[in-house]
Design a protein around this motif. Structure first.
Motif, PDB file in Angstrom:
ATOM      1  N   ILE A  18     -14.052  10.074 -81.173  1.00  0.00           N
ATOM      2  CA  ILE A  18     -13.270  10.830 -80.185  1.00  0.00           C
ATOM      3  C   ILE A  18     -11.788  10.757 -80.540  1.00  0.00           C
ATOM      4  CG2 ILE A  18     -12.548  10.908 -77.753  1.00  0.00           C
ATOM      5  CD1 ILE A  18     -15.358   9.845 -77.038  1.00  0.00           C
ATOM      6  N   ASP A  19     -11.315   9.588 -80.959  1.00  0.00           N
ATOM      7  CA  ASP A  19      -9.920   9.442 -81.387  1.00  0.00           C
ATOM      8  C   ASP A  19      -9.588  10.412 -82.507  1.00  0.00           C
ATOM      9  OD1 ASP A  19      -9.497   7.393 -79.558  1.00  0.00           O
ATOM     10  OD2 ASP A  19      -9.795   5.794 -81.047  1.00  0.00           O
ATOM     11  N   GLN A  20     -10.455  10.496 -83.498  1.00  0.00           N
ATOM     12  CA  GLN A  20     -10.188  11.376 -84.639  1.00  0.00           C
ATOM     13  C   GLN A  20     -10.202  12.843 -84.240  1.00  0.00           C
ATOM     14  OE1 GLN A  20     -12.799  10.377 -87.886  1.00  0.00           O
ATOM     15  NE2 GLN A  20     -11.418   8.748 -88.566  1.00  0.00           N
ATOM     16  N   VAL A  21     -11.180  13.244 -83.453  1.00  0.00           N
ATOM     17  CA  VAL A  21     -11.258  14.637 -83.015  1.00  0.00           C
ATOM     18  C   VAL A  21     -10.061  14.977 -82.133  1.00  0.00           C
ATOM     19  CG1 VAL A  21     -12.584  16.259 -81.607  1.00  0.00           C
ATOM     20  CG2 VAL A  21     -13.757  14.774 -83.250  1.00  0.00           C
ATOM     21  N   SER A  22      -9.660  14.045 -81.290  1.00  0.00           N
ATOM     22  CA  SER A  22      -8.548  14.288 -80.373  1.00  0.00           C
ATOM     23  C   SER A  22      -7.218  14.444 -81.108  1.00  0.00           C
ATOM     24  CB  SER A  22      -8.456  13.161 -79.344  1.00  0.00           C
ATOM     25  OG  SER A  22      -9.591  13.188 -78.516  1.00  0.00           O
ATOM     26  N   GLU A  23      -7.086  13.844 -82.266  1.00  0.00           N
ATOM     27  CA  GLU A  23      -5.866  14.027 -83.059  1.00  0.00           C
ATOM     28  C   GLU A  23      -5.704  15.474 -83.489  1.00  0.00           C
ATOM     29  OE1 GLU A  23      -5.709  11.311 -86.350  1.00  0.00           O
ATOM     30  OE2 GLU A  23      -5.859   9.550 -85.044  1.00  0.00           O
ATOM     31  N   LEU A  24      -6.803  16.167 -83.723  1.00  0.00           N
ATOM     32  CA  LEU A  24      -6.756  17.557 -84.157  1.00  0.00           C
ATOM     33  C   LEU A  24      -6.335  18.488 -83.030  1.00  0.00           C
ATOM     34  CD1 LEU A  24     -10.091  17.623 -86.185  1.00  0.00           C
ATOM     35  CD2 LEU A  24      -7.763  17.427 -87.091  1.00  0.00           C
ATOM     36  N   SER A  25      -6.789  18.193 -81.823  1.00  0.00           N
ATOM     37  CA  SER A  25      -6.503  19.047 -80.673  1.00  0.00           C
ATOM     38  C   SER A  25      -6.456  18.185 -79.420  1.00  0.00           C
ATOM     39  CB  SER A  25      -7.585  20.121 -80.556  1.00  0.00           C
ATOM     40  OG  SER A  25      -7.306  20.984 -79.487  1.00  0.00           O
ATOM     41  N   PRO A  26      -5.327  17.475 -79.219  1.00  0.00           N
ATOM     42  CA  PRO A  26      -5.271  16.494 -78.134  1.00  0.00           C
ATOM     43  C   PRO A  26      -5.440  17.068 -76.736  1.00  0.00           C
ATOM     44  CG  PRO A  26      -3.188  16.583 -79.368  1.00  0.00           C
ATOM     45  CD  PRO A  26      -4.123  17.548 -79.995  1.00  0.00           C
ATOM     46  N   GLU A  27      -5.116  18.320 -76.511  1.00  0.00           N
ATOM     47  CA  GLU A  27      -5.166  18.868 -75.159  1.00  0.00           C
ATOM     48  C   GLU A  27      -6.530  19.415 -74.769  1.00  0.00           C
ATOM     49  OE1 GLU A  27      -4.528  21.957 -78.053  1.00  0.00           O
ATOM     50  OE2 GLU A  27      -3.312  20.183 -77.704  1.00  0.00           O
ATOM     51  N   SER A  28      -7.439  19.576 -75.711  1.00  0.00           N
ATOM     52  CA  SER A  28      -8.688  20.261 -75.393  1.00  0.00           C
ATOM     53  C   SER A  28      -9.796  19.355 -74.865  1.00  0.00           C
ATOM     54  CB  SER A  28      -9.198  21.022 -76.617  1.00  0.00           C
ATOM     55  OG  SER A  28      -9.529  20.113 -77.640  1.00  0.00           O
ATOM     56  N   GLY A  29      -9.768  18.091 -75.165  1.00  0.00           N
ATOM     57  CA  GLY A  29     -10.858  17.206 -74.757  1.00  0.00           C
ATOM     58  C   GLY A  29     -12.058  17.404 -75.666  1.00  0.00           C
ATOM     59  N   LEU A 176     -22.061  24.847 -71.965  1.00  0.00           N
ATOM     60  CA  LEU A 176     -20.727  24.860 -72.563  1.00  0.00           C
ATOM     61  C   LEU A 176     -19.869  26.020 -72.067  1.00  0.00           C
ATOM     62  CD1 LEU A 176     -21.605  23.880 -76.236  1.00  0.00           C
ATOM     63  CD2 LEU A 176     -20.504  22.436 -74.492  1.00  0.00           C
ATOM     64  N   THR A 177     -20.486  27.077 -71.579  1.00  0.00           N
ATOM     65  CA  THR A 177     -19.720  28.243 -71.144  1.00  0.00           C
ATOM     66  C   THR A 177     -19.536  28.344 -69.637  1.00  0.00           C
ATOM     67  OG1 THR A 177     -21.724  29.607 -71.153  1.00  0.00           O
ATOM     68  CG2 THR A 177     -20.377  29.613 -73.157  1.00  0.00           C
ATOM     69  N   ARG A 178     -20.033  27.354 -68.893  1.00  0.00           N
ATOM     70  CA  ARG A 178     -19.908  27.424 -67.432  1.00  0.00           C
ATOM     71  C   ARG A 178     -19.101  26.221 -66.898  1.00  0.00           C
ATOM     72  NH1 ARG A 178     -22.305  23.409 -65.054  1.00  0.00           N
ATOM     73  NH2 ARG A 178     -24.167  22.481 -65.903  1.00  0.00           N
ATOM     74  N   GLY A 179     -18.761  26.294 -65.656  1.00  0.00           N
ATOM     75  CA  GLY A 179     -18.227  25.136 -64.964  1.00  0.00           C
ATOM     76  C   GLY A 179     -16.737  24.907 -65.129  1.00  0.00           C
ATOM     77  N   SER A 180     -16.206  24.104 -64.219  1.00  0.00           N
ATOM     78  CA  SER A 180     -14.775  23.796 -64.226  1.00  0.00           C
ATOM     79  C   SER A 180     -14.417  22.715 -65.219  1.00  0.00           C
ATOM     80  CB  SER A 180     -14.346  23.355 -62.822  1.00  0.00           C
ATOM     81  OG  SER A 180     -15.093  22.235 -62.415  1.00  0.00           O
ATOM     82  N   HIS A 181     -15.415  22.111 -65.864  1.00  0.00           N
ATOM     83  CA  HIS A 181     -15.127  21.095 -66.865  1.00  0.00           C
ATOM     84  C   HIS A 181     -14.574  21.714 -68.144  1.00  0.00           C
ATOM     85  CE1 HIS A 181     -18.949  22.132 -68.845  1.00  0.00           C
ATOM     86  NE2 HIS A 181     -19.450  22.160 -67.621  1.00  0.00           N
ATOM     87  N   ARG A 182     -14.636  23.054 -68.254  1.00  0.00           N
ATOM     88  CA  ARG A 182     -14.104  23.737 -69.448  1.00  0.00           C
ATOM     89  C   ARG A 182     -12.608  23.739 -69.426  1.00  0.00           C
ATOM     90  NH1 ARG A 182     -16.016  26.453 -72.939  1.00  0.00           N
ATOM     91  NH2 ARG A 182     -14.766  28.295 -72.728  1.00  0.00           N
TER      92      ARG A 182
END
Length: 182
Positions: A18-29, A176-182
């Motif tokens: 998660i740390d590595q992926v978050s470095e690429l796009s920190p705001e997206s989760g 992945l395409t529904r909900g407020s968690h997006r």
């Protein structure tokens, strides 16, 4: 120490990813998905890392790190475990006992806006295990837009038939395409 998949070090590996992926796009989760032990690790990583926006738990069979693993056992042992699985929610209700660790974890995740998709196979008893562990909290979770619990029949633990894989992909894509968690 080989083949021990339900341990903190493995969850720490997920958090490092998660740390590595978050470095690429920190705001997206991030979204986590796992099958069986991978679902266990995804669940526990999501509980400790608020960057997880959604978690996909495929045939989750174990969620409590202190519980014994479900092993193939003899006839009478399986009958005893079946009885305990049926009796546990009833006793919990009668005694006003605490929520299961699974219910607490999923309520915590959905409460903070993390989407949760749980897909369980009926034939392998995963559906029964999760349903029984959630007990009365299943209704609360199902009333939440962040949660979906789906049972699938006529497939195995790893969704081997091609139709099951296509069906599973449709479930994941919809999540992945529904909900407020997006």
């Amino acid at each position: 120490d080989r083949n021990v998949v339900f341990r903190d070090e493995t969850r720490d590996d997920v958090c490092a990813a998660i740390d590595q992926v978050s470095e690429l796009s920190p705001e997206s989760g991030v979204y986590l998905a796992g099958l069986c032990a991978g679902a266990y690790q995804a669940l526990h990583a999501a509980k400790v890392d608020s960057r997880v926006r959604g978690v996909i738990l495929l045939d989750l069979l174990r969620w409590d790190p202190d519980a014994p693993a479900h092993l193939k056992t003899g006839f009478w042992s399986r009958r005893r475990k079946s009885f305990e699985r049926i009796a546990r929610p009833v006793v919990r209700r009668l005694l006003g006992d605490e929520k299961s660790s699974l219910a607490l974890g999923l309520l915590e995740l959905t409460g903070r806006g993390t989407g949760v998709l749980v897909v369980s196979c009926v034939e392998g008893k995963g559906f029964e295990l999760v349903r029984d562990a959630l007990g009365d909290d299943l209704e609360t979770l199902e009333s939440c837009d962040e949660f979906k619990f789906v049972a699938v029949e006529d497939t195995n633990h790893i969704f081997t038939p091609l139709w099951a894989q296509a069906w599973l992909w449709d479930q994941i894509a919809a999540f992945l395409t529904r909900g407020s968690h997006r």
